[in-house]
Design an enzyme around this catalytic site. Structure first.
Site, PDB file in Angstrom:
ATOM      1  N   ASP A  35      -2.403  10.692   8.970  1.00 18.68           N
ATOM      2  CA  ASP A  35      -2.445  12.065   8.490  1.00 18.68           C
ATOM      3  C   ASP A  35      -1.334  12.866   9.168  1.00 18.68           C
ATOM      4  O   ASP A  35      -1.101  12.748  10.364  1.00 18.68           O
ATOM      5  CB  ASP A  35      -3.821  12.687   8.805  1.00 18.68           C
ATOM      6  CG  ASP A  35      -4.062  13.948   7.998  1.00 18.68           C
ATOM      7  OD1 ASP A  35      -4.969  13.936   7.139  1.00 18.68           O
ATOM      8  OD2 ASP A  35      -3.352  14.962   8.225  1.00 18.68           O
ATOM      9  N   ILE A  36      -0.673  13.698   8.367  1.00 22.34           N
ATOM     10  CA  ILE A  36       0.466  14.469   8.868  1.00 22.34           C
ATOM     11  C   ILE A  36       0.023  15.565   9.836  1.00 22.34           C
ATOM     12  O   ILE A  36       0.808  16.009  10.670  1.00 22.34           O
ATOM     13  CB  ILE A  36       1.256  15.029   7.660  1.00 22.34           C
ATOM     14  CG1 ILE A  36       2.706  15.257   7.985  1.00 22.34           C
ATOM     15  CG2 ILE A  36       0.607  16.265   7.079  1.00 22.34           C
ATOM     16  CD1 ILE A  36       3.583  15.436   6.759  1.00 22.34           C
ATOM     17  N   ASN A  97     -13.565  14.089   1.359  1.00 28.71           N
ATOM     18  CA  ASN A  97     -13.798  15.392   0.728  1.00 28.71           C
ATOM     19  C   ASN A  97     -13.640  15.258  -0.784  1.00 28.71           C
ATOM     20  O   ASN A  97     -12.725  14.582  -1.261  1.00 28.71           O
ATOM     21  CB  ASN A  97     -12.793  16.420   1.256  1.00 28.71           C
ATOM     22  CG  ASN A  97     -13.034  16.751   2.716  1.00 28.71           C
ATOM     23  OD1 ASN A  97     -14.174  16.946   3.129  1.00 28.71           O
ATOM     24  ND2 ASN A  97     -11.971  16.793   3.500  1.00 28.71           N
ATOM     25  N   GLU A 105      -8.060  19.046  -0.513  1.00 24.48           N
ATOM     26  CA  GLU A 105      -6.694  19.556  -0.684  1.00 24.48           C
ATOM     27  C   GLU A 105      -5.905  18.707  -1.660  1.00 24.48           C
ATOM     28  O   GLU A 105      -5.108  19.220  -2.430  1.00 24.48           O
ATOM     29  CB  GLU A 105      -5.958  19.425   0.660  1.00 24.48           C
ATOM     30  CG  GLU A 105      -5.689  20.681   1.417  1.00 24.48           C
ATOM     31  CD  GLU A 105      -5.034  20.308   2.750  1.00 24.48           C
ATOM     32  OE1 GLU A 105      -3.971  19.638   2.731  1.00 24.48           O
ATOM     33  OE2 GLU A 105      -5.597  20.677   3.790  1.00 24.48           O
ATOM     34  N   VAL A 106      -6.076  17.404  -1.546  1.00 25.38           N
ATOM     35  CA  VAL A 106      -5.252  16.479  -2.331  1.00 25.38           C
ATOM     36  C   VAL A 106      -6.164  15.744  -3.321  1.00 25.38           C
ATOM     37  O   VAL A 106      -7.067  15.005  -2.907  1.00 25.38           O
ATOM     38  CB  VAL A 106      -4.530  15.464  -1.421  1.00 25.38           C
ATOM     39  CG1 VAL A 106      -3.651  14.539  -2.257  1.00 25.38           C
ATOM     40  CG2 VAL A 106      -3.696  16.179  -0.357  1.00 25.38           C
ATOM     41  N   HIS A 110      -9.392   9.807  -1.150  1.00 19.76           N
ATOM     42  CA  HIS A 110      -8.978   9.314   0.165  1.00 19.76           C
ATOM     43  C   HIS A 110     -10.141   9.371   1.125  1.00 19.76           C
ATOM     44  O   HIS A 110     -11.010  10.224   1.021  1.00 19.76           O
ATOM     45  CB  HIS A 110      -7.789  10.103   0.726  1.00 19.76           C
ATOM     46  CG  HIS A 110      -7.962  11.598   0.722  1.00 19.76           C
ATOM     47  ND1 HIS A 110      -7.829  12.359  -0.409  1.00 19.76           N
ATOM     48  CD2 HIS A 110      -8.266  12.455   1.720  1.00 19.76           C
ATOM     49  CE1 HIS A 110      -8.033  13.627  -0.111  1.00 19.76           C
ATOM     50  NE2 HIS A 110      -8.315  13.725   1.171  1.00 19.76           N
ATOM     51  N   MET A 111     -10.110   8.452   2.056  1.00 20.17           N
ATOM     52  CA  MET A 111     -11.097   8.416   3.125  1.00 20.17           C
ATOM     53  C   MET A 111     -10.358   8.746   4.412  1.00 20.17           C
ATOM     54  O   MET A 111      -9.308   8.168   4.706  1.00 20.17           O
ATOM     55  CB  MET A 111     -11.708   7.011   3.211  1.00 20.17           C
ATOM     56  CG  MET A 111     -12.958   6.918   4.016  1.00 20.17           C
ATOM     57  SD  MET A 111     -14.390   7.733   3.276  1.00 20.17           S
ATOM     58  CE  MET A 111     -14.851   6.555   2.005  1.00 20.17           C
ATOM     59  N   HIS A 112     -10.881   9.729   5.145  1.00 18.86           N
ATOM     60  CA  HIS A 112     -10.353  10.030   6.478  1.00 18.86           C
ATOM     61  C   HIS A 112     -11.066   9.108   7.472  1.00 18.86           C
ATOM     62  O   HIS A 112     -12.306   9.047   7.479  1.00 18.86           O
ATOM     63  CB  HIS A 112     -10.681  11.463   6.894  1.00 18.86           C
ATOM     64  CG  HIS A 112     -10.042  12.539   6.067  1.00 18.86           C
ATOM     65  ND1 HIS A 112      -8.950  13.265   6.508  1.00 18.86           N
ATOM     66  CD2 HIS A 112     -10.363  13.047   4.848  1.00 18.86           C
ATOM     67  CE1 HIS A 112      -8.623  14.164   5.584  1.00 18.86           C
ATOM     68  NE2 HIS A 112      -9.471  14.061   4.564  1.00 18.86           N
TER      69      HIS A 112
HETATM   70  P1  AMP Z   1      -8.423  16.720   2.108  1.00 18.99           P
HETATM   71  O1  AMP Z   1      -8.734  18.132   2.500  1.00 18.99           O
HETATM   72  O2  AMP Z   1      -9.564  15.798   2.385  1.00 18.99           O
HETATM   73  O3  AMP Z   1      -7.894  16.634   0.694  1.00 18.99           O
HETATM   74  O4  AMP Z   1      -7.289  16.255   3.115  1.00 18.99           O
HETATM   75  C1  AMP Z   1      -5.974  15.986   2.772  1.00 18.99           C
HETATM   76  C2  AMP Z   1      -5.289  15.520   4.014  1.00 18.99           C
HETATM   77  O5  AMP Z   1      -4.006  15.070   3.666  1.00 18.99           O
HETATM   78  C3  AMP Z   1      -5.090  16.605   5.101  1.00 18.99           C
HETATM   79  O6  AMP Z   1      -5.722  16.179   6.311  1.00 18.99           O
HETATM   80  C4  AMP Z   1      -3.572  16.695   5.248  1.00 18.99           C
HETATM   81  O7  AMP Z   1      -3.156  16.905   6.592  1.00 18.99           O
HETATM   82  C5  AMP Z   1      -3.116  15.346   4.726  1.00 18.99           C
HETATM   83  N1  AMP Z   1      -1.774  15.309   4.171  1.00 18.99           N
HETATM   84  C6  AMP Z   1      -1.212  16.166   3.292  1.00 18.99           C
HETATM   85  N2  AMP Z   1       0.040  15.785   2.996  1.00 18.99           N
HETATM   86  C7  AMP Z   1       0.276  14.653   3.707  1.00 18.99           C
HETATM   87  C8  AMP Z   1       1.390  13.775   3.839  1.00 18.99           C
HETATM   88  N3  AMP Z   1       2.538  13.981   3.176  1.00 18.99           N
HETATM   89  N4  AMP Z   1       1.282  12.706   4.665  1.00 18.99           N
HETATM   90  C9  AMP Z   1       0.142  12.491   5.361  1.00 18.99           C
HETATM   91  N5  AMP Z   1      -0.949  13.285   5.281  1.00 18.99           N
HETATM   92  C10 AMP Z   1      -0.882  14.351   4.470  1.00 18.99           C
END
Ligand code: AMP
Length: 127
Positions: A35-36, A97, A105-106, A110-112
């Protein structure tokens, strides 16, 4: 139920190689990268390569081969990141999420995987 996938999301761009990522593991059907903006010493995102918006979408529509690949990749990363709660390691948390209630956000499933220090309560109480 029908799911709309936006192929302009940032993880779709990572999968197409349009933006860089810090890859931890790549398999036939899955990609894991750091994660960035990490929330813990270990913070890895694991995504299927297929176009799924959320965990429920993935669980409903992915081929079993993709689901097994994803699950095994995630388990392997727990091992290689040294967070499995064996041999003195402290353990980890998995979190996915989905949708506005979870502030997703994305819009690519995805799994954190977070770990590497004490993670506290699962969620803040109240609200
Ligand atoms: P979510 O709120 O679960 O959608 O989390 C999206 C995650 O993606 C966040 O923790 C961001 O920091 C991460 N993220 C966004 N852009 C990038 C990227 N280019 N490379 C790695 N992680 C990213």
């Amino acid at each position: 139920m029908s799911y709309d996938y936006d192929d302009q999301n940032i993880f779709a761009k990572i999968l197409r190689g349009e933006i860089p990522n810090d890859t931890v593991l790549e398999t036939e059907h899955s990609l894991a990268f750091r994660d960035i903006q990490p929330h813990a010493p270990v913070h890895v995102l694991v995504i299927p390569k297929g176009a799924y918006v959320s965990f429920d979408h993935f669980a409903a529509e992915a081929d079993p081969v993709e689901i097994v690949d994803f699950t095994r990749a995630l388990g392997r990363i727990c091992q290689t990141e040294n967070v499995c709660p064996v041999d003195g390691h402290e353990g980890y948390r998995l979190l996915s999420n989905a949708g506005p209630a979870a502030n997703q956000e994305v819009p690519h499933m995805h799994m954190h995987l977070v770990g590497g220090h004490s993670l506290g309560a699962i969620l803040p109480r109240g609200g």
